[in-house]
Scaffold this motif. Structure first.
Motif, PDB file in Angstrom:
ATOM      1  N   UNK A  76      35.975   0.958  42.732  1.00 32.43           N
ATOM      2  CA  UNK A  76      36.905   1.328  42.063  1.00 32.43           C
ATOM      3  C   UNK A  76      36.424   1.900  40.856  1.00 32.43           C
ATOM      4  N   UNK A  77      36.845   3.034  40.492  1.00 34.63           N
ATOM      5  CA  UNK A  77      36.232   4.043  39.441  1.00 34.63           C
ATOM      6  C   UNK A  77      37.604   4.091  38.286  1.00 34.63           C
ATOM      7  N   UNK A  78      37.236   3.747  37.048  1.00 38.59           N
ATOM      8  CA  UNK A  78      38.367   4.037  36.092  1.00 38.59           C
ATOM      9  C   UNK A  78      37.444   4.981  34.794  1.00 38.59           C
ATOM     10  N   UNK A  79      38.226   6.215  34.531  1.00 40.58           N
ATOM     11  CA  UNK A  79      37.521   6.805  33.894  1.00 40.58           C
ATOM     12  C   UNK A  79      38.463   7.251  32.554  1.00 40.58           C
ATOM     13  N   UNK A  80      38.004   7.770  31.359  1.00 42.22           N
ATOM     14  CA  UNK A  80      38.659   8.257  30.233  1.00 42.22           C
ATOM     15  C   UNK A  80      38.863   9.554  30.294  1.00 42.22           C
ATOM     16  N   UNK A  81      40.149   9.832  30.010  1.00 43.10           N
ATOM     17  CA  UNK A  81      40.681  11.376  30.033  1.00 43.10           C
ATOM     18  C   UNK A  81      40.281  12.027  28.435  1.00 43.10           C
ATOM     19  N   UNK A  82      40.462  13.271  28.547  1.00 47.16           N
ATOM     20  CA  UNK A  82      40.395  14.019  27.019  1.00 47.16           C
ATOM     21  C   UNK A  82      41.353  13.792  26.122  1.00 47.16           C
ATOM     22  N   UNK A  83      42.499  13.148  26.549  1.00 49.36           N
ATOM     23  CA  UNK A  83      43.467  12.670  25.695  1.00 49.36           C
ATOM     24  C   UNK A  83      43.547  11.457  24.974  1.00 49.36           C
ATOM     25  N   UNK A  84      42.126  10.606  25.276  1.00 51.01           N
ATOM     26  CA  UNK A  84      42.084   9.558  24.672  1.00 51.01           C
ATOM     27  C   UNK A  84      41.216   9.400  23.298  1.00 51.01           C
ATOM     28  N   UNK A  85      42.090   8.892  22.430  1.00 48.62           N
ATOM     29  CA  UNK A  85      41.583   9.083  20.854  1.00 48.62           C
ATOM     30  C   UNK A  85      40.945   7.803  20.690  1.00 48.62           C
ATOM     31  N   UNK A  86      41.022   6.953  21.387  1.00 48.44           N
ATOM     32  CA  UNK A  86      40.316   5.682  20.909  1.00 48.44           C
ATOM     33  C   UNK A  86      39.835   4.786  22.163  1.00 48.44           C
ATOM     34  N   UNK A  87      38.866   3.795  22.189  1.00 48.83           N
ATOM     35  CA  UNK A  87      37.993   3.055  22.830  1.00 48.83           C
ATOM     36  C   UNK A  87      38.962   2.133  23.430  1.00 48.83           C
ATOM     37  N   UNK A  88      38.561   1.661  24.740  1.00 48.68           N
ATOM     38  CA  UNK A  88      39.216   0.711  25.578  1.00 48.68           C
ATOM     39  C   UNK A  88      38.383  -0.548  26.009  1.00 48.68           C
ATOM     40  N   UNK A  89      38.503  -1.687  25.955  1.00 48.69           N
ATOM     41  CA  UNK A  89      37.498  -3.020  26.487  1.00 48.69           C
ATOM     42  C   UNK A  89      38.261  -3.405  27.533  1.00 48.69           C
ATOM     43  N   UNK A  90      37.832  -3.107  28.600  1.00 45.92           N
ATOM     44  CA  UNK A  90      38.536  -3.905  29.895  1.00 45.92           C
ATOM     45  C   UNK A  90      37.744  -5.168  30.337  1.00 45.92           C
ATOM     46  N   UNK A  91      38.592  -6.289  30.498  1.00 48.43           N
ATOM     47  CA  UNK A  91      37.929  -7.607  30.922  1.00 48.43           C
ATOM     48  C   UNK A  91      37.665  -7.475  32.438  1.00 48.43           C
TER      49      UNK A  91
END
Length: 144
Positions: free
Chosen positions: A83-98
């Motif tokens: 499974x691959x999860x990626x950030x898009x260029x519309x992401x203005x902040x970071x995300x912490x996945x558990x």
């Protein structure tokens, strides 16, 4: 007209449902209002880009929440590999996945993974930005 209806019916019947769940960590600022995308690899060598993870009128990626997404595809990955999860260029902040989990109609057990190193995901990977990772990948444990 009958041929069109039959073709639509057959394509609906052959679609495979994939279920992806992601749990956001509870640390300060772990949540995000960003845009994130999912893709999966199968042991059969095929890959599916599911596209954006998001629901209308729903606040995704909030601290401590588990968000679940369903995707349909005519491609059958069989045994799920990664499974691959990626950030898009519309992401203005970071995300912490558990943690993450993926399963499908043809691999009902699927697999799960955790973000043991607590790496942040963001489209801003620069040293002057939040230094997040652009994408993360979790893979199924080796088969016995």
């Amino acid at each position: 007209m009958k041929l069109v209806v039959l073709a639509c019916f057959l394509s609906t019947v052959s679609a495979i449902k994939y279920m992806v769940s992601v749990k956001t960590a509870t640390a300060d600022w772990a949540d995000s209002n960003g845009w994130f995308y999912a893709a999966a690899l199968g042991y059969n060598g095929n890959m599916i880009d599911f596209g954006v993870m998001g629901k209308d009128n729903y606040d995704d990626f909030e601290k401590g929440n588990t968000d679940m997404y369903e995707f349909n595809s005519d491609v059958d990955l069989g045994k799920l590999g990664c499974l691959i999860i990626r950030a898009g260029n519309k992401s203005s902040d970071a995300w912490l996945i558990e943690s993450v989990q993926i399963a499908s109609e043809t691999d009902v057990d699927g697999f799960s993974g955790t973000n043991t190193d607590q790496l942040w995901m963001s489209s801003d990977t620069s040293l002057s930005g939040d230094g997040g990772k652009l994408a993360m990948m979790w893979c199924a444990p080796p088969s016995a």
